[in-house]
Design a protein around this motif. Structure first.
Motif, mmCIF file in Angstrom:
data_model
loop_
_atom_site.group_PDB
_atom_site.id
_atom_site.type_symbol
_atom_site.label_atom_id
_atom_site.label_comp_id
_atom_site.label_asym_id
_atom_site.label_seq_id
_atom_site.Cartn_x
_atom_site.Cartn_y
_atom_site.Cartn_z
ATOM 1 N N PHE A 306 -7.645 -41.394 -21.592
ATOM 2 C CA PHE A 306 -7.133 -42.088 -22.773
ATOM 3 C C PHE A 306 -8.154 -42.143 -23.917
ATOM 4 O O PHE A 306 -7.812 -42.523 -25.032
ATOM 5 N N GLN A 307 -9.407 -41.789 -23.643
ATOM 6 C CA GLN A 307 -10.436 -41.887 -24.675
ATOM 7 C C GLN A 307 -10.471 -40.645 -25.569
ATOM 8 O O GLN A 307 -9.918 -39.596 -25.224
ATOM 9 N N ASN A 308 -11.163 -40.773 -26.694
ATOM 10 C CA ASN A 308 -11.367 -39.659 -27.637
ATOM 11 C C ASN A 308 -10.056 -38.998 -28.055
ATOM 12 O O ASN A 308 -9.966 -37.776 -28.153
ATOM 13 N N ASP A 309 -9.036 -39.837 -28.273
ATOM 14 C CA ASP A 309 -7.735 -39.343 -28.729
ATOM 15 C C ASP A 309 -7.155 -38.275 -27.803
ATOM 16 O O ASP A 309 -6.564 -37.285 -28.258
ATOM 17 N N GLY A 310 -7.343 -38.480 -26.503
ATOM 18 C CA GLY A 310 -6.768 -37.543 -25.535
ATOM 19 C C GLY A 310 -7.448 -36.191 -25.504
ATOM 20 O O GLY A 310 -6.850 -35.197 -25.083
ATOM 21 N N ILE A 356 -2.132 -42.636 -22.360
ATOM 22 C CA ILE A 356 -1.921 -41.349 -21.691
ATOM 23 C C ILE A 356 -0.535 -40.798 -22.018
ATOM 24 O O ILE A 356 -0.386 -39.602 -22.308
ATOM 25 N N GLU A 357 0.472 -41.656 -21.984
ATOM 26 C CA GLU A 357 1.845 -41.226 -22.306
ATOM 27 C C GLU A 357 1.908 -40.675 -23.730
ATOM 28 O O GLU A 357 2.520 -39.629 -23.973
ATOM 29 N N LEU A 363 1.084 -33.313 -26.866
ATOM 30 C CA LEU A 363 0.888 -31.965 -26.310
ATOM 31 C C LEU A 363 2.221 -31.292 -25.984
ATOM 32 O O LEU A 363 2.234 -30.169 -25.470
ATOM 33 N N CYS A 364 3.317 -31.999 -26.262
ATOM 34 C CA CYS A 364 4.669 -31.496 -25.991
ATOM 35 C C CYS A 364 4.960 -31.410 -24.499
ATOM 36 O O CYS A 364 5.827 -30.645 -24.068
ATOM 37 N N TRP A 365 4.235 -32.173 -23.679
ATOM 38 C CA TRP A 365 4.521 -32.217 -22.249
ATOM 39 C C TRP A 365 5.753 -33.092 -21.998
ATOM 40 O O TRP A 365 6.023 -34.037 -22.732
#
Length: 636
Positions: A306-310, A356-357, A363-365
């Motif tokens: 969750f850190q550093n903007d994913g 995280i979500e 990322l388009c996941w």
């Protein structure tokens, strides 16, 4: 009448001359055949050419015999009653490889305190570096003044490791004398001490019922057994039980963990015969090409996603194949059930999961499973829809196409999404669809079909497979133990298209395919598309593994790449570091290069001989077959 007698004598003399010529020709041919046969006969026992070079034979035999079902002989070569003649090229070689003035004829053992020395992951050196983004645990190789010209000593009572599959569950305590994990992780069943052996019950921090049951549960959510999933990356692997139990499902995992307070976890994994490497998710790219893995896995791996903007999730996205899966278990997944046991607040865990979500969406996941302790996301098969979304949600942006997505050697992480190759329709797999395993191993890889590897086409790929089929057949003659499980952990130091690994696929071994960053063609992406694993490496530096972790090393054409770049002696000393006692090395190169290599390895407690090419004595390339002698450091 006299004329008739003269004609008769003339014909008789002609017949005698013809018979003499035939006899001489026959003797020449017979002599050549016998000579070629003699030069290609290899002795089987270490009491012949492959002797222990002055080591204590009784001690070595006692260590080998104590390995239960392990080697019944210290040799890995075929039987022969006759002493072979060595090929002598000393008067002919002209090439001078770069060897520094520090090189000595015989190398002394290093101090016993260096028995587990890892040159580029030295903890004392790492303390000099920034702790931000775990930089202090990344690769930091020794300076010129810190280089070692000595042999890393095995522990005093080192034993030949158990053979696979027994090694999955057992290892000798004397080989890795660390009980810390058996105490620290006792209730999690990572590892247990049983007399002079370690036992690996298959447990882990996230596997309360064992890794096997964990994978069975996972297989109910994604298809693990139909051949569509072959390569995996396990981040923060512990002793690699996840990777160990994936192998029975024909899935090979690149497991990695740092050299940290969990002493020797990667060393335990390799001692078990499970693929693993020292590594960390830090400030630089993982040393793998784009679109390499079918699944990425994290079970309580302690990576701050969750850190550093994913930023770390964008790196997982780079190495994940189109349509691949990211599997997360442990905090913060299922936090409503486990938050008290994790000793964290509900608010903290909810915020982490929300972050995280959100990163996964950018990322388009697509989240395809959220059941029990598992959360699973799937990467899109192409970026057609993702590009449309990025017009609205621009952060993080898609990286430039000139970014060289496969390049990953000391390259800093970037806050952008690695672009996929263009697709013509929403149903098309970007970069090309892969065959299911095991057909994938010999199918022409998409990178070759698309022409992204210069001067390599389908015909050359198939020809390379045939070459390796012939070579392995020859290796089985000079090393009969090759197909019998004697060599479990194998490294190909200059893997090219992965033909060596493909030809070995039916044997109980796995291959770490290494593509040198200085190689003319960067082919690691092709190797992964074939369903094999590997890494980039600069062989002027140390490899990210512990000492004594490989049984067999193959080095074809490697020294011709590095002869003018760095000290060849240091490369050979690094090979000695990672090779197990009684391990085997095959070098393929010119006669000039091999004689120089042999002159150095003679001072490293190795025995060796030069053999002809598999196609015969008239091929300029030769083979140097070498064995590292059994020896250990002194008892303290």
């Amino acid at each position: 009448m006299a004329k008739e007698n003269s004609s008769h004598h003339h014909a008789e003399a002609k017949r005698k001359r013809l018979l003499w010529i035939l006899c001489v020709s026959g003797l020449c041919i017979l002599s050549y055949v016998l000579g070629a046969w003699q030069n290609n006969t290899v002795p089987s026992s270490s009491s012949a050419v492959y002797s222990r070079m002055g080591c204590d034979e009784k001690k070595a035999q006692s260590k080998s015999s104590s390995s239960d079902e392990n080697l019944s002989s210290s040799s890995s070569f075929s039987s022969s009653d006759s002493e072979p003649a060595e090929l002598d090229f000393e008067s002919h070689h002209k090439l001078e490889l770069k060897v520094t003035n520090q090189t000595v004829k015989y190398f002394k053992p290093c101090d016993m305190s260096l028995s587990e020395y890892t040159p580029c992951e030295d903890r004392e050196r790492g303390r000099r570096f920034d702790r931000n983004m775990m930089k202090y645990r990344e690769r930091h190789c020794p300076s010129k003044d810190e280089l070692l010209y000595c042999l890393i000593p095995p522990p005093p009572n080192y034993k030949i490791p158990f053979k696979w599959p027994q090694s999955r569950d057992y290892a000798w305590y004397d080989n890795i004398p660390h009980k810390e994990l058996s105490i620290e992780k006792a209730i999690q069943n990572w590892i247990q001490v049983e007399g002079e052996r370690f036992r690996f019950p298959g447990g882990g921090t996230g596997f309360p019922n064992g890794a096997d049951a964990y994978i069975d549960e996972l297989s109910r959510l994604i298809p693990l057994t139909d051949g569509g999933i072959r390569t995996a990356i396990d981040t923060g692997c512990g002793v690699a039980s996840f990777g160990a139990y994936l192998l029975k499902r024909d899935i090979v995992a690149m497991s990695f963990a740092p050299r940290d307070t969990h002493e020797a976890q990667v060393q335990f994994a390799l001692e078990r015969g499970v693929p693993a490497i020292i590594g960390i998710m830090g400030s630089i790219r993982l040393p793998y090409p784009a679109r390499a893995f079918d699944i990425a896995h994290c079970s309580r791996c302690l990576i701050p996603w969750f850190q550093n903007d994913g930023l770390y999730l964008t790196e997982v996205d780079r190495v994940l194949r189109p349509g691949g899966y990211w599997i997360l278990s442990g905090p913060p997944i299922n936090w409503k059930k486990h938050w008290k046991g994790w000793e964290r607040t509900q608010e903290d865990l909810k915020q982490e999961q929300d972050s995280i979500e959100d990163a996964a969406k950018t990322l388009c996941w697509k989240k395809i499973a959220d059941k029990g302790d598992f959360a699973i996301w799937q990467k899109p098969i192409n970026h057609i829809e993702c590009i449309k979304r990025k017009r609205v949600h621009k952060s993080p942006p898609i990286c430039s196409k000139s970014d060289q997505s496969d390049f990953a050697w000391y390259k800093e992480l970037e806050s952008c999404v690695t672009p996929l190759p263009e697709a013509n329709s929403p149903e098309e797999y970007a970069g090309g669809a892969l065959e299911d395993w095991p057909d994938r191993a010999f199918a022409v890889p998409p990178r070759i079909i698309r022409g992204t590897i210069p001067d390599i086409n389908a015909e050359k790929f198939k020809k390379d497979n045939e070459v390796w089929k012939e070579r392995i057949a020859y290796y089985k003659q000079i090393m009969p133990e090759l197909p019998r499980g004697r060599f479990r952990n194998i490294m190909d130091m200059n893997a090219y298209l992965g033909g060596f690994a493909a030809a070995m696929v039916k044997y109980p071994s796995w291959v770490m395919n290494v593509v040198p960053v200085d190689a003319e063609k960067q082919t690691l992406g092709v190797i992964y598309e074939r369903g094999f694993i590997g890494t980039y490496q600069d062989w002027c530096e140390g490899f990210s593994t512990y000492p004594r972790t490989y049984d067999f090393i193959h080095a074809g054409g490697l020294f011709s790449i590095y002869e003018n770049r760095c000290d060849v002696t240091l490369i050979l000393l690094e090979m000695d570091r990672i090779l197990r006692p009684e391990g085997t090395v095959v070098f393929r190169d010119t006669v000039e290069t091999l004689t120089k290599i042999q002159s150095i390895t003679n001072g490293m407690k190795w025995t060796s001989r030069i053999l002809d090419h598999e196609k015969g004595p008239f091929i300029p390339e030769k083979i140097l077959l070498a064995v590292k002698s059994y020896w250990t450091g002194p008892s303290s």
